[in-house]
Design a protein around this motif. Structure first.
Motif, PDB file in Angstrom:
ATOM      1  N   GLU A  41       0.741  -1.321   0.048  1.00  0.00           N
ATOM      2  CA  GLU A  41       0.030   0.102   0.056  1.00  0.00           C
ATOM      3  C   GLU A  41       0.854   1.379  -0.009  1.00  0.00           C
ATOM      4  OE1 GLU A  41      -3.411   0.373  -0.111  1.00  0.00           O
ATOM      5  OE2 GLU A  41      -3.331  -1.774  -0.698  1.00  0.00           O
ATOM      6  N   ARG A  42       2.011   1.424   0.832  1.00  0.00           N
ATOM      7  CA  ARG A  42       2.810   2.404   0.898  1.00  0.00           C
ATOM      8  C   ARG A  42       3.919   2.456  -0.027  1.00  0.00           C
ATOM      9  NH1 ARG A  42       0.626   1.489   5.747  1.00  0.00           N
ATOM     10  NH2 ARG A  42       0.304   3.237   7.106  1.00  0.00           N
ATOM     11  N   THR A  43       4.018   1.420  -0.712  1.00  0.00           N
ATOM     12  CA  THR A  43       5.208   1.368  -1.702  1.00  0.00           C
ATOM     13  C   THR A  43       5.593   2.552  -2.636  1.00  0.00           C
ATOM     14  OG1 THR A  43       5.150  -1.043  -1.665  1.00  0.00           O
ATOM     15  CG2 THR A  43       6.745  -0.224  -2.915  1.00  0.00           C
ATOM     16  N   VAL A  44       4.677   2.829  -3.342  1.00  0.00           N
ATOM     17  CA  VAL A  44       4.596   3.784  -4.366  1.00  0.00           C
ATOM     18  C   VAL A  44       4.829   5.278  -3.756  1.00  0.00           C
ATOM     19  CG1 VAL A  44       3.382   5.125  -6.030  1.00  0.00           C
ATOM     20  CG2 VAL A  44       3.229   2.725  -5.921  1.00  0.00           C
ATOM     21  N   ALA A  45       4.124   5.673  -2.649  1.00  0.00           N
ATOM     22  CA  ALA A  45       4.342   6.735  -2.069  1.00  0.00           C
ATOM     23  C   ALA A  45       5.759   6.894  -1.282  1.00  0.00           C
ATOM     24  CB  ALA A  45       3.565   7.190  -0.676  1.00  0.00           C
ATOM     25  N   ARG A  50      11.521   9.027  -2.365  1.00  0.00           N
ATOM     26  CA  ARG A  50      12.594   8.544  -2.527  1.00  0.00           C
ATOM     27  C   ARG A  50      13.153   9.162  -3.662  1.00  0.00           C
ATOM     28  NH1 ARG A  50      12.147   3.498  -2.187  1.00  0.00           N
ATOM     29  NH2 ARG A  50      12.159   3.038  -4.408  1.00  0.00           N
ATOM     30  N   SER A  51      12.228   9.476  -4.866  1.00  0.00           N
ATOM     31  CA  SER A  51      12.828  10.087  -5.894  1.00  0.00           C
ATOM     32  C   SER A  51      12.928  11.502  -5.688  1.00  0.00           C
ATOM     33  CB  SER A  51      11.648   9.875  -7.295  1.00  0.00           C
ATOM     34  OG  SER A  51      10.411  10.421  -7.131  1.00  0.00           O
ATOM     35  N   THR A  52      12.196  12.155  -5.076  1.00  0.00           N
ATOM     36  CA  THR A  52      12.402  13.628  -4.861  1.00  0.00           C
ATOM     37  C   THR A  52      13.388  13.781  -3.859  1.00  0.00           C
ATOM     38  OG1 THR A  52      10.954  13.661  -2.908  1.00  0.00           O
ATOM     39  CG2 THR A  52       9.761  14.079  -4.851  1.00  0.00           C
ATOM     40  N   GLU A  53      13.993  12.974  -3.312  1.00  0.00           N
ATOM     41  CA  GLU A  53      15.092  13.088  -2.437  1.00  0.00           C
ATOM     42  C   GLU A  53      16.546  12.707  -3.252  1.00  0.00           C
ATOM     43  OE1 GLU A  53      14.093  10.911   0.925  1.00  0.00           O
ATOM     44  OE2 GLU A  53      12.854  12.370   1.773  1.00  0.00           O
ATOM     45  N   GLY A  54      16.366  12.515  -4.458  1.00  0.00           N
ATOM     46  CA  GLY A  54      17.573  12.150  -5.492  1.00  0.00           C
ATOM     47  C   GLY A  54      17.879  10.644  -5.902  1.00  0.00           C
ATOM     48  N   GLY A  55      16.999   9.677  -5.283  1.00  0.00           N
ATOM     49  CA  GLY A  55      16.979   8.595  -5.346  1.00  0.00           C
ATOM     50  C   GLY A  55      16.073   7.944  -6.642  1.00  0.00           C
ATOM     51  N   HIS A  56      16.023   6.738  -6.808  1.00  0.00           N
ATOM     52  CA  HIS A  56      15.104   6.126  -7.893  1.00  0.00           C
ATOM     53  C   HIS A  56      13.770   5.939  -7.489  1.00  0.00           C
ATOM     54  CE1 HIS A  56      18.648   5.396 -10.322  1.00  0.00           C
ATOM     55  NE2 HIS A  56      19.222   4.576  -9.568  1.00  0.00           N
ATOM     56  N   GLY A  57      12.895   6.138  -8.351  1.00  0.00           N
ATOM     57  CA  GLY A  57      11.441   6.202  -8.155  1.00  0.00           C
ATOM     58  C   GLY A  57      11.132   4.626  -8.340  1.00  0.00           C
ATOM     59  N   TYR A  58      11.735   3.693  -8.623  1.00  0.00           N
ATOM     60  CA  TYR A  58      11.401   2.292  -8.937  1.00  0.00           C
ATOM     61  C   TYR A  58      12.081   1.467  -8.106  1.00  0.00           C
ATOM     62  CZ  TYR A  58      15.930   2.434 -11.557  1.00  0.00           C
ATOM     63  OH  TYR A  58      17.362   2.733 -11.772  1.00  0.00           O
ATOM     64  N   ASN A  59      11.548   0.142  -7.950  1.00  0.00           N
ATOM     65  CA  ASN A  59      12.003  -0.856  -7.018  1.00  0.00           C
ATOM     66  C   ASN A  59      13.522  -0.946  -6.755  1.00  0.00           C
ATOM     67  OD1 ASN A  59      12.843  -3.800  -6.229  1.00  0.00           O
ATOM     68  ND2 ASN A  59      10.753  -3.749  -5.593  1.00  0.00           N
ATOM     69  N   VAL A  81       6.311  -9.853 -16.350  1.00  0.00           N
ATOM     70  CA  VAL A  81       5.499  -8.655 -16.328  1.00  0.00           C
ATOM     71  C   VAL A  81       5.703  -8.531 -14.678  1.00  0.00           C
ATOM     72  CG1 VAL A  81       2.889  -8.022 -16.092  1.00  0.00           C
ATOM     73  CG2 VAL A  81       3.785  -9.657 -17.649  1.00  0.00           C
ATOM     74  N   THR A  82       5.821  -7.117 -14.544  1.00  0.00           N
ATOM     75  CA  THR A  82       6.102  -6.637 -12.988  1.00  0.00           C
ATOM     76  C   THR A  82       5.517  -5.150 -12.836  1.00  0.00           C
ATOM     77  OG1 THR A  82       7.778  -6.266 -11.680  1.00  0.00           O
ATOM     78  CG2 THR A  82       8.400  -5.878 -13.787  1.00  0.00           C
ATOM     79  N   ASN A  83       5.286  -5.152 -11.677  1.00  0.00           N
ATOM     80  CA  ASN A  83       4.934  -3.684 -11.143  1.00  0.00           C
ATOM     81  C   ASN A  83       6.188  -2.996 -10.404  1.00  0.00           C
ATOM     82  OD1 ASN A  83       4.710  -4.967  -8.751  1.00  0.00           O
ATOM     83  ND2 ASN A  83       2.617  -4.703  -8.498  1.00  0.00           N
ATOM     84  N   MET A  84       7.438  -3.368 -10.575  1.00  0.00           N
ATOM     85  CA  MET A  84       8.498  -2.805 -10.002  1.00  0.00           C
ATOM     86  C   MET A  84       8.574  -1.468 -10.562  1.00  0.00           C
ATOM     87  SD  MET A  84      11.463  -5.747  -9.522  1.00  0.00           S
ATOM     88  CE  MET A  84      11.390  -6.560 -10.991  1.00  0.00           C
ATOM     89  N   GLY A  85       8.052  -0.886 -11.492  1.00  0.00           N
ATOM     90  CA  GLY A  85       8.099   0.556 -11.907  1.00  0.00           C
ATOM     91  C   GLY A  85       7.621   1.471 -10.942  1.00  0.00           C
ATOM     92  N   ALA A  86       6.868   0.941  -9.960  1.00  0.00           N
ATOM     93  CA  ALA A  86       6.631   1.732  -8.628  1.00  0.00           C
ATOM     94  C   ALA A  86       5.945   3.367  -9.192  1.00  0.00           C
ATOM     95  CB  ALA A  86       7.577   1.851  -7.568  1.00  0.00           C
ATOM     96  N   ALA A  87       6.985   4.095  -8.676  1.00  0.00           N
ATOM     97  CA  ALA A  87       6.591   5.603  -9.036  1.00  0.00           C
ATOM     98  C   ALA A  87       7.035   6.187 -10.481  1.00  0.00           C
ATOM     99  CB  ALA A  87       7.041   6.471  -7.844  1.00  0.00           C
ATOM    100  N   ASP A  88       7.936   5.378 -10.823  1.00  0.00           N
ATOM    101  CA  ASP A  88       8.593   5.865 -12.264  1.00  0.00           C
ATOM    102  C   ASP A  88       8.882   4.630 -13.036  1.00  0.00           C
ATOM    103  OD1 ASP A  88       9.961   7.098 -14.106  1.00  0.00           O
ATOM    104  OD2 ASP A  88      11.596   7.949 -12.765  1.00  0.00           O
ATOM    105  N   LEU A 143       1.871  12.693  -0.683  1.00  0.00           N
ATOM    106  CA  LEU A 143       2.844  12.238  -1.340  1.00  0.00           C
ATOM    107  C   LEU A 143       2.534  11.910  -2.703  1.00  0.00           C
ATOM    108  CD1 LEU A 143       4.685  10.814   1.854  1.00  0.00           C
ATOM    109  CD2 LEU A 143       5.129  13.055   0.597  1.00  0.00           C
ATOM    110  N   ALA A 144       1.684  10.902  -2.829  1.00  0.00           N
ATOM    111  CA  ALA A 144       1.275  10.090  -3.947  1.00  0.00           C
ATOM    112  C   ALA A 144      -0.074   9.778  -3.833  1.00  0.00           C
ATOM    113  CB  ALA A 144       2.112   8.763  -4.144  1.00  0.00           C
ATOM    114  N   ALA A 145      -0.658   9.776  -5.261  1.00  0.00           N
ATOM    115  CA  ALA A 145      -2.290   9.188  -5.305  1.00  0.00           C
ATOM    116  C   ALA A 145      -2.242   8.556  -6.554  1.00  0.00           C
ATOM    117  CB  ALA A 145      -3.160  10.258  -5.423  1.00  0.00           C
ATOM    118  N   ASP A 146      -2.480   7.026  -6.488  1.00  0.00           N
ATOM    119  CA  ASP A 146      -2.614   6.417  -7.444  1.00  0.00           C
ATOM    120  C   ASP A 146      -3.553   5.343  -7.622  1.00  0.00           C
ATOM    121  OD1 ASP A 146       0.657   6.127  -8.779  1.00  0.00           O
ATOM    122  OD2 ASP A 146       0.580   6.837  -7.042  1.00  0.00           O
ATOM    123  N   ALA A 147      -4.206   5.280  -8.798  1.00  0.00           N
ATOM    124  CA  ALA A 147      -5.261   4.298  -9.023  1.00  0.00           C
ATOM    125  C   ALA A 147      -4.857   2.959  -9.254  1.00  0.00           C
ATOM    126  CB  ALA A 147      -6.018   4.915 -10.210  1.00  0.00           C
TER     127      ALA A 147
END
Length: 448
Positions: A41-45, A50-59, A81-88, A143-147
């Motif tokens: 539930e919290r992973t994408v947020a 993490r991406s806004t702090e200079g890291g990667h937005g993916y797993n 097939v994977t959702n490891m893309g997370a926020a990016d 921080l994030a809102a994802d459908a």
């Protein structure tokens, strides 16, 4: 696809899951798809922050997982097939292309699925959370809102020849259902109740937590013994075009697949088995039955799904302030009484210092932290845990420090103190009309 039956492996059940079992699956020439479910539930947020702090937005394990399984998947014709893309997902797909290029996989087609992010469209969200609070109250802290997307964008990616599909927020079961709809050309969206879609959703739900269904969530020494947990095999769903499903695992791997392990996993995180809501249909698991057809192989029957709902769930992650945690242990005679006294001292100290956290709880780990007070039994050792949530970091840190000061300020015999402070991501859920969400798919070839 190697035959009239599709074989799908569950390569991960959460973001940080073991990698070796997925490597074992990728080496199976009979496997058709390998799916990695890596979003809580919290992973994408967390990824977006993490991406806004200079890291990667993916797993964080995307690169290690990809390097571990890609060569075997290419050799054996296994689609990932994977959702490891997370926020990016775009950056994640680009990194997969780089890894594939370094390994010489010229022409491999990598897809990125975007569109789950609705954080810039608060006006499109339903006005209340599922708990009845106004959604607007979270706008400034979001921080994030994802459908939760469904199968459609994955189907589009597969239709464009993708060998690897990287998504952001997609419903867990959809990762597994999409290959079934695509390969068997099942009617979708279905206008009437569908047994095949229901069976596909059931298969996805059984596989989405990987090792849980092969005994990881079942093992209980002396009551439900499971051999080989250190080398637990991850699950495989063997699915026919008519929707018959068998859950199994690779021979020689640890764990077990039985009617009991499947029953436990089917009910996992399901509030009402007759109404399992998802973007691809409302599944009814109330008529599901399991039959053990051979060792470590269980046939699944009886799932059905009504048509997809008109709304999609949205997970809204928000900044919930800071968490301060302090812990200290007491052992020997009267350990519980000393730990209880320590908890009272900390509460008194907060009053003396004027610290007023938004939330405060004290637990005696091993006595009352999970199920409340279990009676007057005197444990030999007890660990006091004091946890607070506060809007300001200094209060959270101050409470945690008060636990550490018990070392020398009593009660007697405290040891092993630790303290930590970190940011908290809160989660609430709401809905968005399906028509307001527009996923996009891009597919690019690897060039060596």
């Amino acid at each position: 696809m190697s035959s009239d039956r599709l074989r799908i492996g569950g390569g991960a059940g959460y973001a940080g899951d073991r990698i070796e079992p997925a490597v074992e699956l990728s080496a199976d020439p009979g496997l058709d798809y390998l799916c990695f479910e890596c979003l809580g539930e919290r992973t994408v947020a967390l990824a977006r922050r993490r991406s806004t702090e200079g890291g990667h937005g993916y797993n964080p394990l995307l690169e290690e997982r990809t390097r571990a399984v890609l060569a075997d998947c290419v050799q054996n014709g296994i689609t990932i097939v994977t959702n490891m893309g997370a926020a990016d997902p775009t950056a994640a797909a680009a990194r997969v292309r780089e890894i594939a290029a370094d390994a010489g996989h010229d022409g491999l087609r990598i897809a990125a699925v975007n569109g789950s992010d609705v954080s810039d469209r608060f006006e499109d969200l339903h006005t209340e959370t599922t708990e009845g609070e106004p959604v607007a109250a979270y706008r400034d802290r979001a921080l994030a809102a994802d459908a939760y997307l469904g199968v459609e964008p994955i189907l589009a990616a597969l239709d464009r020849g993708a060998d690897v599909v990287v998504t952001g927020r997609v419903a867990d079961a959809s990762l597994f259902l999409a290959p079934l709809i695509y390969e068997f050309d099942w009617p979708y969206p279905h206008g009437e109740p569908s047994e095949r879609i229901g069976q596909g959703i059931a298969a996805g739900h059984l596989l989405e937590c990987a090792g849980q269904v092969t005994g990881g969530y079942f093992a209980d020494p002396g009551r439900a013994d499971v051999e080989g947990l250190a080398s637990l095999g991850f699950p495989i769903a063997e699915v026919g075009a008519d929707g018959d499903v068998t859950i199994t695992k690779l021979p020689g791997t640890g764990g077990t697949v039985t009617a009991e392990t499947c029953t436990q996993q089917l009910l996992y995180e399901v509030h009402d088995p007759s109404t399992y809501l998802g973007p691809d249909g409302v599944a009814d698991f109330s008529g599901v039955s399991f039959a053990e057809v051979r060792k470590d192989a269980v046939r699944v029957e009886g799932a059905v799904a009504d048509p997809p709902p008109e709304t999609l769930k949205v997970s809204l992650g928000y900044d919930a302030g800071y968490r301060g945690v302090g812990e200290i242990s007491y052992a020997g005679p009267n350990a519980r009484a000393r730990a209880e006294l320590a908890g009272r001292i900390v509460r008194d100290r907060l009053s003396i210092r004027g610290l007023d956290p938004a939330e405060l709880r004290t637990d005696l780990v091993g006595v009352d932290s999970l199920h409340g007070d279990l009676g007057d039994e005197e444990p030999y050792e007890v660990r006091l845990r004091v946890a607070v949530r506060s809007d300001d970091e200094s209060t959270a840190r101050g409470v945690a420090r008060e636990v550490e000061t018990l070392y020398t300020n009593g009660p007697a015999g405290g040891g092993g103190a630790r303290m930590e402070t970190d940011r908290v991501v809160g989660i609430v859920s709401t809905l968005v009309d399906r028509e307001r969400v527009d996923p996009t798919v891009s597919v690019e070839e690897v060039e060596v």
